[in-house]
Design a protein around this motif. Structure first.
Motif, short mmCIF file in Angstrom:
data_model
loop_
_atom_site.label_atom_id
_atom_site.label_comp_id
_atom_site.label_asym_id
_atom_site.label_seq_id
_atom_site.Cartn_x
_atom_site.Cartn_y
_atom_site.Cartn_z
N UNK A 10 58.49 18.71 -32.47
CA UNK A 10 57.90 19.41 -34.20
C UNK A 10 58.39 18.59 -35.03
N UNK A 11 57.70 18.02 -35.71
CA UNK A 11 57.94 16.92 -36.85
C UNK A 11 57.70 16.89 -37.84
N UNK A 12 56.28 18.18 -37.77
CA UNK A 12 56.15 18.29 -39.49
C UNK A 12 56.32 19.88 -39.19
N UNK A 13 56.31 20.79 -40.57
CA UNK A 13 55.68 21.52 -40.84
C UNK A 13 55.39 22.32 -41.62
N UNK A 14 54.41 23.16 -42.01
CA UNK A 14 53.31 23.62 -43.17
C UNK A 14 54.16 23.09 -45.13
N UNK A 15 53.93 22.11 -45.83
CA UNK A 15 54.25 21.39 -46.61
C UNK A 15 54.93 20.02 -46.55
N UNK A 16 55.29 19.76 -45.99
CA UNK A 16 55.55 18.16 -45.35
C UNK A 16 55.02 16.89 -45.32
N UNK A 17 54.74 16.53 -45.93
CA UNK A 17 54.33 15.21 -45.70
C UNK A 17 54.29 14.10 -44.82
N UNK A 18 53.73 13.98 -43.71
CA UNK A 18 54.26 12.99 -42.73
C UNK A 18 53.65 11.32 -42.77
N UNK A 19 54.50 9.95 -42.92
CA UNK A 19 53.94 9.34 -42.46
C UNK A 19 54.02 8.19 -41.95
N UNK A 42 50.31 25.89 -39.78
CA UNK A 42 50.15 24.35 -38.43
C UNK A 42 51.16 23.63 -37.96
N UNK A 43 51.04 22.36 -37.37
CA UNK A 43 52.21 21.96 -37.02
C UNK A 43 51.66 20.25 -36.67
N UNK A 44 52.62 19.74 -37.42
CA UNK A 44 52.47 17.56 -36.96
C UNK A 44 52.76 18.13 -35.28
N UNK A 45 53.00 17.58 -34.60
CA UNK A 45 53.97 17.43 -33.55
C UNK A 45 53.09 15.53 -33.07
N UNK A 46 54.47 15.20 -32.41
CA UNK A 46 54.57 13.82 -31.78
C UNK A 46 55.73 13.84 -30.48
N UNK A 47 55.27 13.07 -29.50
CA UNK A 47 55.32 13.03 -27.88
C UNK A 47 57.35 12.35 -28.12
N UNK A 48 57.63 12.26 -27.15
CA UNK A 48 58.78 11.68 -27.44
C UNK A 48 58.22 9.74 -26.58
N UNK A 51 48.69 12.87 -33.43
CA UNK A 51 47.64 11.30 -33.88
C UNK A 51 46.45 10.95 -33.47
N UNK A 52 47.00 11.68 -32.25
CA UNK A 52 45.13 11.87 -31.83
C UNK A 52 44.74 13.45 -31.88
N UNK A 53 45.05 14.28 -31.20
CA UNK A 53 44.12 15.83 -31.89
C UNK A 53 44.41 15.86 -32.97
N UNK A 54 45.05 15.83 -34.06
CA UNK A 54 45.41 16.58 -34.86
C UNK A 54 46.50 17.50 -35.18
#
Length: 115
Positions: free
Chosen positions: A43-52, A89-95, A104-107
């Motif tokens: 998990x990289x981002x939780x609701x309200x986070x801005x990811x760049x 929602x969550x924003x997730x990334x693989x290591x 980055x691929x499926x939202x």
């Protein structure tokens, strides 16, 4: 930074119940067809986070993440950054960033898909 498990294309099941089933059923849960594939991501981002994503790094709310666990550089892929994580929602990334199938691929990932 939490590690989560979720189904790629369907709502959550009961991972624990599946582990309690017969050996044959246990083996079936590792099949990689599109409806049963589980993904494990950070998990990289939780609701309200801005990811760049810039210069191979990840930024949350304008602060660069220190990610000693990440392999490779982080590319933008198909996302127009920055993005704001919506409610539930969550924003997730693989290591392994250069080859990972992730947000980055499926939202974003719906919270109700998290096991």
């Amino acid at each position: 930074g939490d590690i989560v498990i979720f189904f790629k294309n369907r709502t959550k099941g009961s991972f624990i119940d599946e582990l309690k089933t017969s050996l044959v059923d246990k083996m079936n849960m590792f099949k990689t067809n599109s409806t049963d594939e589980r993904l494990i991501k950070r998990v990289i981002g939780v609701p309200g986070d801005e990811i760049d994503v810039n210069d191979g790094g990840v930024y949350i709310n304008n602060e660069k993440l220190k990610e000693p666990y990440a392999k490779g550089i982080t590319l933008k892929n198909t996302v127009n950054f920055p993005v704001k994580v919506p409610e539930k929602m969550l924003f997730v990334l693989g290591d392994n960033r250069e080859v990972s199938l992730d947000s980055r691929s499926f939202g974003f990932v719906e919270l109700d898909k998290i096991e």
